[in-house]
Design a protein around this motif. Structure first.
Motif, PDB file in Angstrom:
ATOM      1  N   LEU A 142      76.890  33.130  59.838  1.00 29.09           N
ATOM      2  CA  LEU A 142      75.474  32.671  59.972  1.00 29.09           C
ATOM      3  C   LEU A 142      75.613  31.273  59.456  1.00 29.09           C
ATOM      4  N   LYS A 171      74.101  43.129  57.126  1.00 27.72           N
ATOM      5  CA  LYS A 171      72.894  42.039  56.959  1.00 27.72           C
ATOM      6  C   LYS A 171      72.508  41.872  55.590  1.00 27.72           C
ATOM      7  N   LEU A 203      66.387  37.537  57.512  1.00 21.60           N
ATOM      8  CA  LEU A 203      67.302  38.516  57.091  1.00 21.60           C
ATOM      9  C   LEU A 203      66.954  39.777  56.609  1.00 21.60           C
ATOM     10  N   ASP A 242      70.781  47.870  58.236  1.00 22.60           N
ATOM     11  CA  ASP A 242      71.895  46.941  58.459  1.00 22.60           C
ATOM     12  C   ASP A 242      72.529  46.567  57.281  1.00 22.60           C
ATOM     13  N   ALA A 258      75.038  40.024  53.417  1.00 24.41           N
ATOM     14  CA  ALA A 258      74.903  38.735  53.733  1.00 24.41           C
ATOM     15  C   ALA A 258      73.574  38.195  52.905  1.00 24.41           C
ATOM     16  N   LEU A 259      72.530  38.783  53.073  1.00 26.83           N
ATOM     17  CA  LEU A 259      71.450  38.365  52.079  1.00 26.83           C
ATOM     18  C   LEU A 259      71.727  38.550  50.775  1.00 26.83           C
ATOM     19  N   THR A 308      69.512  30.495  59.603  1.00 25.34           N
ATOM     20  CA  THR A 308      68.504  31.665  59.511  1.00 25.34           C
ATOM     21  C   THR A 308      67.489  31.482  58.501  1.00 25.34           C
ATOM     22  N   GLN A 314      65.848  42.098  59.072  1.00 27.77           N
ATOM     23  CA  GLN A 314      67.007  42.488  59.891  1.00 27.77           C
ATOM     24  C   GLN A 314      67.846  43.789  59.001  1.00 27.77           C
ATOM     25  N   ALA A 315      67.742  43.487  57.773  1.00 29.80           N
ATOM     26  CA  ALA A 315      68.630  44.478  56.682  1.00 29.80           C
ATOM     27  C   ALA A 315      67.759  45.731  56.264  1.00 29.80           C
TER      28      ALA A 315
END
Lengths: 787, 278
Positions: free
Chosen positions: A309, A61, A328, A58, A64-65, A323, A331-332
């Motif tokens: 988020l 994600k 994360l 992902d 974002a991480l 979160t 998810q990633a």
């Protein structure tokens, strides 16, 4: 003058100006034509997000991480985030406690601070002012023969950590690690310890995704091994991969074009930049995994990446994301890197009874590096006025002012464009430039002057000591002496040279074991800018010939840059030359060479050069006008030499600067998406001055109290006021107090984190295992994943 | 100090140059002739070229920037000329008995000028071809990044600009170097000696070349010039200096007889005026 003579003269004037008016033809002779970054290909990292078994499942994600990790002060041992040195147009514009005495001088173990131009002491916690710059001053800055007034090997860089010996982390609570701290032997004011300062200036992270290797000395390997910055060089590198329901094994990872991931692994463990000494990524994972990302930092609800988020609302800025890091990561990234439930194989923190590490903690370096790279890959500034301008048939911008257009041409005439080449204005963008050259040959040369632009990782360069082999994208410009900082000429911790150049020379001499990076084997001799070997009988000082022994290159000869250069010395000839005291054919130009930086957004990324020794673009132009500060053997004398026209033509100098300012992307200037960010407290010197510092630091009673810059959270639409350039922060301090916020970092316990399941078996594991087994069965059957 | 070398001495020097020629490399190359390897500097008024075609006529390029060792003295180039840091000026000359080409440094302490002149013929210099013939100097540079500014056309380092090779230059006429002579083995085996030298080998374009050098100036005089296009190269000749500004001037020197007739004419006019006034 008679009327007829006058008419004739007028006609000549018109005739003379015609080439200037017609597509700038008067300048068309000279070398590369700078080109827009719009649409320039980003080097691909096969297997990262694509292919049958991608590491990242992902990408959004993962980005974002990466953004959270980049801006989170919890990554450091004492409040330093990656962004703490890259918060201003991707670079660092702080002015207090930013001096590293004698920089990275390899022979100095007890460095001392130099005095400023006026003879005043300039030590820890000093505040830089206009008069400090440039660090090399003469009584005639434009003249190569000016009398030197001041010259120092000190470096303007970035304040980092207090250092100390790492003891442990806490899964919850304040941001600081437990370390054995004490005042540093160099960085202290009186008895008060001050933060250490890095030995090289922090370059911008914006557009760094295009660099084949990163860090000034190229030490961030192009190959990402998942656990260190050293690529294939690190014999112990690897990541833990779940291979079955109850099996896990450490495997080598080899991701190409992943230098930013390699780079990301260096600062978080460095005891000058961000960490206490002796910390590792597993410990950092233990610290972060259960925490809310950015738990002490406000996140704008309209943040282009983190907004969905964020805990903030349009009405109220809140700290942190809704979160935690563990979530994360899971998810990633593909489950095989984190879903193994047992512990034991991965080591444990020091201390009796400590919970052994899990797979997700053991692989945290890989998650960290790749997430950071994917975030930084979004930081591409390709919307400057230069990028927006239409161009004529010769590639000359038509929508810039007359001054900027003249600057564009003078940039070429003054040889700037020979090094600052291609859409990123650097040959360090090896892959991107090589991909663009066929469709855009004018961007890399003309009838007069063409730079060989291929995937060769080395070339042969015109340097003062004789033609030398040098890594593509690096140069010695004579800003410092080689003995002050060897840069690319240094070695890694395993004893291997950092440079491709020195590996290539060893390879030519038959020492294949000395080649520790890929790409060196692939160098095609006929694409070197200056050939190395010629198939002629006559002995020749600058080249190998049949007199020493030459052999044809192993590769094909199609489209060679210099067809007659399609030869190599025999290994025996190369070895003999390398060992000869009069070696002239096997020279390396790596010593004192540094990565050629991008010029995009350069008006905002001062101070300049690897040693941060210049505060303004005017000082940079003075430097290049006088032909550099020094003439070391590896200096690129063909591009850095006294420029008499610039010396006597202030208009041209100013126009070049005007052109450079067109390279600023307003999204960077106003921190609009993707350059928006969370709030950040950046340590900015200590409360006091260079002679006295307050002792109220919660970390340790012997450490000086931190002062901080408060960088507010910015959403996708950016800030109202533009970023200022570095020099504007050098004004006397009484004027700039409003830019310096004095406070201590919050020490109150942060809000309770969300559910973190690191120590527990995870609910998704059976599904992941089943998926893995299904995929493996399909692979063995040779079936396509989708039909 | 003025030093002038006769054509005889120059030809002997060319013999020495031929002996050095084996030190540079001429390689088979598939390089196509392209032209435009260098572009022309402009004359005063922004003129791309100038014309000096009658006695007393002149042309100038004022306050030009001169690299300290663009013509000779850069050890990294084994002393040879570096085209992209010096300048070429294109000029059309008439049939003249003497054309003086002079370079004066604005500050002799900063710039030691040198110059060279080539006959081009019935068209302007086309700028030559980069890397023509695959020539490489002893310092490992291709043309005209490094080139032979003092040797006869056809010698190593000149093919990039020679008629029938990479350019349209017909004949090297002469050069002057005001800086120190280059003592080492030069990039193309060429002579890089202090002084002014006639390097012409025919009388097709000039009967001879004289000249001189001194502190802050270098000068060549073309004698009995054939009408046509010529190109002038100017660069610094002392690497130890900073480089600086210079003025380039080209003057058609009136013949002594012409001067005498001019003086008589002026006198006659004055006499006529005073007679009318009375």
């Amino acid at each position: 003058m008679t009327s007829s003579k006058g008419a004739l003269r007028f006609a000549r004037v018109v005739a003379g100006l015609l080439p200037l008016l017609v597509a700038g033809a008067a300048f068309a002779h000279f070398g590369p034509v700078p080109i827009s970054l719009v649409g320039a290909p980003v080097p691909e990292t096969p297997g990262l997000t694509d292919g049958p078994d991608p590491i990242v499942v992902d990408e959004a994600k993962a980005i974002a991480l990466g953004k959270a990790l980049f801006w989170d002060v919890n990554v450091g041992s004492d409040g330093m985030a990656c962004a703490s040195c890259h918060f201003h147009a991707g670079a660092d514009r702080r002015v207090s406690n930013q001096i590293a005495p004698q920089g990275k001088h390899p022979l100095v173990h007890d460095p001392v601070f130099s005095t400023d131009a006026g003879g005043a002491a300039r030590g820890p916690n000093a505040r830089l002012e206009h008069g400090d710059f440039p660090f090399f001053q003469t009584d005639a800055p434009l003249n190569p023969l000016g009398n030197v007034l001041t010259s120092t090997d000190d470096v303007v860089a970035s304040a980092g950590t207090f250092g100390g010996e790492f003891t442990s982390v806490a899964k919850h609570g304040g941001p600081d690690d437990t370390c054995e701290r004490a005042p540093d032997s160099i960085f202290h004011v009186g008895v008060a310890g001050t933060r250490r300062v890095e030995p090289r200036n922090a370059p911008t992270v914006i557009n760094a995704i295009f660099n084949f290797r990163n860090l000034w000395d190229g030490a961030a390997n192009n190959v990402f091994n998942g656990s260190s910055q050293w690529g294939d060089r690190d014999p112990d590198a690897g990541v833990w991969v779940r291979t079955g329901p109850a099996t896990v094994e450490k495997q080598r990872l080899r991701l190409l074009n992943a230098s930013l991931a390699s780079q990301a692994l260096a600062p978080p463990l460095d005891d000058v930049e961000m960490s206490c000494g002796g910390r590792d990524f597993a410990a950092l994972a233990r610290k972060l995994a259960c925490r809310r990302p950015l738990e002490d930092q406000e996140v704008h609800p309209d943040d282009s990446v983190l907004g969905p988020l964020a805990r903030s609302t349009p009405a109220q800025l809140e700290q942190g994301l809704a979160t935690n890091y563990f979530t994360l990561i899971t998810q990633a990234f593909a489950p095989k890197y984190w879903s193994y439930e047992a512990r034991g194989e991965f080591g444990a923190p020091a201390g009796e009874g400590a919970l052994p590490y899990s797979q997700i903690e053991a692989n945290f370096a890989m998650f960290f590096g790749l997430a950071i790279q994917l975030y930084e890959a979004t930081l591409i500034s390709d919307d400057s006025r230069f990028d927006r301008s239409a161009v004529d048939v010769d590639g000359i911008p038509t929508e810039l002012t007359a001054s900027e257009r003249n600057g564009f041409q003078q940039f070429r005439v003054a040889h700037c464009g020979l090094c600052h080449i291609g859409p990123v204005f650097t040959p360090a963008a090896v892959v991107t430039n090589a991909m663009m050259v066929e469709a855009n040959p004018q961007a890399f040369g003309s009838e007069t002057f063409t730079i060989s632009t291929t995937r060769n990782v080395v070339t042969r360069a015109s340097v003062t000591g004789g033609p030398g082999i040098l890594d593509t994208g690096f140069a010695n410009n004579g800003v410092t002496l080689e003995e002050w900082d060897r840069g690319l000429g240094a070695s890694d911790p395993f004893g291997h040279p950092l440079s491709f150049a020195d590996q290539y020379l060893q390879r030519l001499a038959g020492n294949t074991a000395a080649v520790v990076d890929p790409y060196v084997e692939d160098v095609r001799p006929c694409d070197l800018d200056i050939p190395l070997a010629l198939n002629v009988a006559t002995p020749y000082a600058g080249f190998f010939t049949q007199a020493q022994g030459v052999i044809p290159q192993t590769q094909g000869t199609e489209n060679c840059f210099i067809p007659v250069g399609a030869f190599l010395p025999t290994p025996a000839a190369a070895a003999a030359e390398l060992a000869s005291p009069t070696n002239a054919r096997m020279l390396s130009a790596a010593d004192g060479s540094f990565k050629i930086p991008t010029l995009r957004n350069v008006e905002l990324t001062g101070p300049y050069m690897h040693n941060g020794s210049m505060a303004t673009l005017e000082e940079v132009l003075e430097f290049y006008t006088r032909g550099g500060n020094f003439d070391p053997d590896a200096k690129h004398f063909g591009t850095v030499f006294p420029q008499v026209d610039l010396r006597f033509n202030e208009t041209n100098r100013q126009d070049i600067i005007a052109f450079l300012r067109t390279l600023t992307d307003d999204r960077v200037r106003y921190e609009r998406a993707p350059f928006d960010h969370p709030a950040l407290h950046v340590p900015h010197g200590h409360v006091g001055n260079e002679t006295s510092v307050e002792l109220h630091n919660a970390l340790d009673p012997e450490l000086g109290s931190d002062a901080f810059l408060l960088i507010p959270a910015v959403g996708a639409s950016g800030r109202a006021e533009p970023l200022e350039d570095f020099a504007s922060f050098l004004a006397p301090c009484e004027i700039c107090l409003d830019q310096q916020i004095f406070l201590e970092m919050p020490q109150d316990p942060p809000p309770a984190p969300e559910v973190c399941v690191v120590p527990e078996p995870i609910a998704t594991a059976p599904i992941a295992i089943a998926t893995l087994l299904w995929l493996e069965r399909r692979r063995r059957r040779g079936g396509a994943l989708f039909r | 100090m003025i030093r002038v070398l006769s054509r005889g001495r120059a030809l002997r020097a060319l013999g020495l140059i031929a002996a050095f020629a084996a030190t540079s490399v001429l390689l088979p190359s598939d390089a196509a002739r392209a032209a435009g390897a260098v572009s022309m500097k402009t004359w005063d008024g922004g003129l791309a070229s100038e014309t000096v075609d009658s006695a007393g006529d002149s042309a100038a390029a004022s306050a030009q920037a001169g690299g300290r060792s663009s013509m000779s003295g850069n050890a990294a180039l084994n002393g040879s000329a570096w085209a992209h840091t010096g300048g070429f000026w294109s000029i059309q000359l008439g049939a003249l008995s003497e054309v003086k080409i002079r370079v004066d440094a604005a500050n002799a302490a900063e710039f030691a000028p040198g110059l060279a002149v080539w006959a081009i013929g019935d068209a302007a210099f086309d700028g030559g071809t980069t890397g023509f013939g695959g020539e490489l100097s002893t310092a490992a540079f291709g043309t005209p990044h490094s080139f032979n500014a003092t040797g006869a056309l056809g010698n190593p380092g000149t093919l990039w600009m020679q008629q029938g090779q990479g350019g349209n230059a017909k004949e090297s006429l002469g050069y002057a170097i005001s800086g120190p002579s280059y003592a080492g083995t030069s990039g193309w085996g060429e002579s890089l000696a202090n002084g002014a030298y006639d390097t012409s080998v025919t009388d097709t374009y000039v009967a001879s070349v004289t000249g001189g050098v001194g502190s802050g100036f270098a000068e060549l005089s073309l004698i009995d010039v054939a009408p046509g296009w010529y190109v002038i190269w100017v660069g610094g000749t002392d690497h130890a200096l900073a480089g600086g500004l210079f003025d380039l001037s080209v003057t058609a020197v009136p013949e002594p007889g012409t001067l005498w007739m001019f003086a008589v004419g002026v006198a006659a006019l004055r006499i006529g005026r005073s007679a009318r006034a009375r």
